[in-house]
Write an enzyme that holds these catalytic residues in place. Structure first.
Site, PDB file in Angstrom:
ATOM      1  N   HIS A  49     -41.666  13.876 -53.447  1.00  6.30           N
ATOM      2  CA  HIS A  49     -40.802  14.896 -52.836  1.00  6.30           C
ATOM      3  C   HIS A  49     -41.532  15.527 -51.656  1.00  6.30           C
ATOM      4  O   HIS A  49     -42.391  16.380 -51.844  1.00  6.30           O
ATOM      5  CB  HIS A  49     -40.407  15.935 -53.879  1.00  6.30           C
ATOM      6  CG  HIS A  49     -39.397  15.401 -54.834  1.00  6.30           C
ATOM      7  ND1 HIS A  49     -38.052  15.403 -54.559  1.00  6.30           N
ATOM      8  CD2 HIS A  49     -39.534  14.791 -56.023  1.00  6.30           C
ATOM      9  CE1 HIS A  49     -37.400  14.835 -55.545  1.00  6.30           C
ATOM     10  NE2 HIS A  49     -38.267  14.454 -56.459  1.00  6.30           N
ATOM     11  N   GLU A  55     -40.251  17.465 -49.507  1.00  2.11           N
ATOM     12  CA  GLU A  55     -39.660  18.739 -49.097  1.00  2.11           C
ATOM     13  C   GLU A  55     -40.320  19.946 -49.768  1.00  2.11           C
ATOM     14  O   GLU A  55     -40.094  21.069 -49.363  1.00  2.11           O
ATOM     15  CB  GLU A  55     -38.145  18.724 -49.386  1.00  2.11           C
ATOM     16  CG  GLU A  55     -37.743  18.662 -50.852  1.00  2.11           C
ATOM     17  CD  GLU A  55     -37.755  17.242 -51.451  1.00  2.11           C
ATOM     18  OE1 GLU A  55     -38.479  16.379 -50.919  1.00  2.11           O
ATOM     19  OE2 GLU A  55     -37.066  17.019 -52.456  1.00  2.11           O
ATOM     20  N   SER A  89     -23.220  46.413 -49.285  1.00  7.02           N
ATOM     21  CA  SER A  89     -24.100  47.135 -50.202  1.00  7.02           C
ATOM     22  C   SER A  89     -25.178  47.874 -49.419  1.00  7.02           C
ATOM     23  O   SER A  89     -25.933  48.648 -49.974  1.00  7.02           O
ATOM     24  CB  SER A  89     -24.762  46.141 -51.156  1.00  7.02           C
ATOM     25  OG  SER A  89     -25.694  45.359 -50.443  1.00  7.02           O
ATOM     26  N   GLY A  90     -25.240  47.611 -48.130  1.00  6.60           N
ATOM     27  CA  GLY A  90     -26.338  48.187 -47.348  1.00  6.60           C
ATOM     28  C   GLY A  90     -27.497  47.200 -47.272  1.00  6.60           C
ATOM     29  O   GLY A  90     -28.373  47.327 -46.448  1.00  6.60           O
ATOM     30  N   GLY A  91     -27.497  46.211 -48.134  1.00  4.20           N
ATOM     31  CA  GLY A  91     -28.557  45.198 -48.128  1.00  4.20           C
ATOM     32  C   GLY A  91     -28.332  44.179 -47.028  1.00  4.20           C
ATOM     33  O   GLY A  91     -27.252  44.114 -46.441  1.00  4.20           O
ATOM     34  N   VAL A  92     -29.333  43.360 -46.777  1.00  5.20           N
ATOM     35  CA  VAL A  92     -29.259  42.468 -45.619  1.00  5.20           C
ATOM     36  C   VAL A  92     -28.219  41.347 -45.808  1.00  5.20           C
ATOM     37  O   VAL A  92     -27.488  41.008 -44.882  1.00  5.20           O
ATOM     38  CB  VAL A  92     -30.657  41.925 -45.227  1.00  5.20           C
ATOM     39  CG1 VAL A  92     -31.374  41.316 -46.386  1.00  5.20           C
ATOM     40  CG2 VAL A  92     -30.568  40.920 -44.100  1.00  5.20           C
ATOM     41  N   SER A 146     -25.280  41.118 -47.603  1.00  9.43           N
ATOM     42  CA  SER A 146     -23.870  41.458 -47.398  1.00  9.43           C
ATOM     43  C   SER A 146     -23.640  41.889 -45.951  1.00  9.43           C
ATOM     44  O   SER A 146     -22.574  41.637 -45.374  1.00  9.43           O
ATOM     45  CB  SER A 146     -23.401  42.531 -48.383  1.00  9.43           C
ATOM     46  OG  SER A 146     -24.088  43.733 -48.182  1.00  9.43           O
TER      47      SER A 146
END
Ligand code: XMP
Length: 510
Positions: A169, A171, A223-226, A228
């Site tokens: 793998h 990656e 939500s104020g989060g990055v 959303s």
């Protein structure tokens, strides 16, 4: 000019999104499609190369996932990984057998570095193996390009046909030179130049959103989060005022957070935003509740209720926008013991009728979401905002929650964050916040005895939030924060710093 675009064909492997990310890291666009995609569609797609993923089956088994072998006649460069490599060997005249010994884990391999795939690399290198079958013989025109102790053909290729297979793998990070191998495939084998940038992802995503949503109406819980925020801004760019965002203030946000959301998304970016101040409602429900899981449950359920009520007021909504990112998709698919229920605000309401979900960030990793956010013009502070749990300060106030305790914590937490920022540490620390314990201790201020709360400061360094180390913050920064908090926040008379990693502790205290 050739399109800077790669197609990843999925045989059911668990790493397909990671492969996608590795390609994007090299500034090349990629799409992921099932291995059953018709060859005609692949041909028309204008791809500069194909990557075949791993998968859990054996190529010689009945019912194993198959790609139409006519794909080999398209003349496109191909890189097969694990099952993808076995599929290639099998369909180009080679032989795949079940190995006597399965090979799992990181093993040393030696590479043939005169092939474009491994050119410029160290010849001895660790690679991550995870396979039962192995390639035993190769078809004509192919040669072995790597070997490990248990796997004489750990990689193979036909330089002329530009077709390569690697059993390991490449990656994952454990394959130390994996990124270089992918780079070689894209640049040396496919002849790409790395012209793709995040702005192109944004343009394509906006176009697809326009096609999907059309004249429909969409709703997004900010939500104020990055995550959303980026999802909402992307959808806003596609459908403008047909998107309504709802921001529920549950009264357990950090200092000035609700105002900041209004400022950025409504006033600066011109989005349609409904802010609901539901703090009385949430704090009422939480009164007297001390159990953390109970707090999470109340907040999660109440959030959905408030959101549903708002959605009903808006009227017919066709799509719900969610900021799901790829790690969320993996986490929700993995079983195991529930340590914390991680109730996220923005859960899916059950009683609102939507035509469908819109999750434009589903294939991206957190750092890519941040890059996209900057590209879309979201301010840097907002994009680099540290994660904040859905239940907010409720899980940082130990014991029962009151309005006074919330204000105490908001003030102290704001000072701690400011000191970290002033010291230039904000980007290095994964998460930092204050916790209001429910322990009171004796202190002395002026000449008087005090009996006030103990505040705990927390700061952790982490890559994935699954494990974390406590941050070695310079003593002067701790001293400045402690002094300021005790002087400026009445009700707190003692400050401690949490020096526990995860495990054994968790990042949050509750
Ligand atoms: P723990 O405390 O489990 O935290 O080590 C890991 C990460 O998850 C966040 N966290 C939550 N996020 N709802 C959320 O949305 C929750 O209930 C919740 N509990 C913890 C925590 O802030 C950290 O980033």
């Amino acid at each position: 000019m050739k399109e800077e675009k790669i197609l990843i064909l999925d045989f059911g492997g668990q790493y397909k999104q990671l492969i996608g990310r590795r390609v994007r890291e090299q500034n090349i666009f990629c799409e992921i499609k099932p291995c059953t995609t018709p060859v005609g569609e692949i041909e028309k797609g204008g791809y500069a190369g194909l990557i075949l993923t791993g998968g859990p089956s054996s190529v010689y088994e009945e019912g194993a996932p198959q790609l139409d072998p006519a794909v080999l006649d398209l003349g496109l460069p191909i890189l097969g990984i694990c099952y993808g490599a076995q599929w290639l060997a099998y369909h180009t005249g080679g032989k795949v057998v079940s190995a006597d010994k399965a090979e799992f884990g990181v093993h040393p391999a030696s590479l043939v570095t005169d092939s474009p795939l491994f050119q410029g690399l160290e010849a001895q290198t660790p690679v991550l193996m995870s396979h039962r079958d192995r390639v035993q013989d190769l078809g004509s025109g192919f040669r072995a390009l790597a070997q490990s102790d248990n796997c004489p053909i750990a990689a193979f290729g036909n330089d002329e046909a530009r077709v390569y297979g690697v059993q390991f793998h490449l990656e994952v990070n454990d394959t130390l030179q994996g990124r270089d191998m992918i780079h070689n495939f894209l640049y040396r084998v496919c002849g790409l130049e790395g012209r793709w940038k995040m702005d192109e992802f944004a343009q394509v995503a906006i176009r697809k959103l326009k096609e999907k949503i059309g004249d429909g109406k969409a709703l997004c819980a900010l939500s104020g989060g990055v995550d959303s925020a980026v999802a909402a801004v992307l959808v806003h760019k596609a459908i403008g005022q047909n998107l309504t965002c709802v921001f529920v203030n549950h009264g357990l946000l950090r200092k000035d957070e609700a105002e900041m959301v209004e400022e950025i998304f409504h006033r600066e970016m011109g989005m349609k935003l409904i802010t609901v101040d539901a703090s009385d409602r949430f704090l009422g429900k939480l009164a007297g509740v001390v159990d953390p899981e109970e707090k999470r449950k109340i907040i999660g359920e109440e959030f959905i209720r408030v959101f549903e009520e708002e959605a009903k007021k808006i009227g017919q909504v066709d799509y719900l926008v969610q900021g799901t990112i790829y790690p969320d998709v993996i986490e929700s698919g993995v079983g195991g013991a529930v340590i914390k229920s991680h109730h996220n605000v923005g859960g899916l309401p059950e009683h609102v009728d939507f035509k469908g979900l819109v999750e434009p960030l589903r294939d991206l990793f957190k750092d890519e979401v941040r890059e996209l956010g900057l590209e879309l013009g979201i301010p840097e502070d907002q994009v680099w905002r540290q994660p904040f749990p859905g239940p907010g300060l409720a899980v940082r106030i130990l014991g029962d929650i009151t309005r006074d305790k919330v204000s105490l914590l908001q003030e102290a937490d704001a000072i701690w964050r400011e000191e970290i920022k002033k010291a230039g540490l904000a980007r290095q620390i994964g998460q930092y916040f204050a916790v209001l314990t429910n322990l009171q201790t004796v202190g002395v201020m002026g000449d008087a005895r005090t009996y006030h709360y103990v505040l705990a400061l927390r700061a952790v360094t982490t890559v994935d939030f699954m494990t974390a180390e406590w941050s070695r913050i310079p003593h002067e920064v701790l001293a400045a924060a402690s002094e300021k908090i005790v002087n400026e926040v009445p009700g707190i008379s003692r400050v401690v710093y949490d020096i526990t990693g995860k495990p054994p502790a968790t990042i949050e205290w509750e």
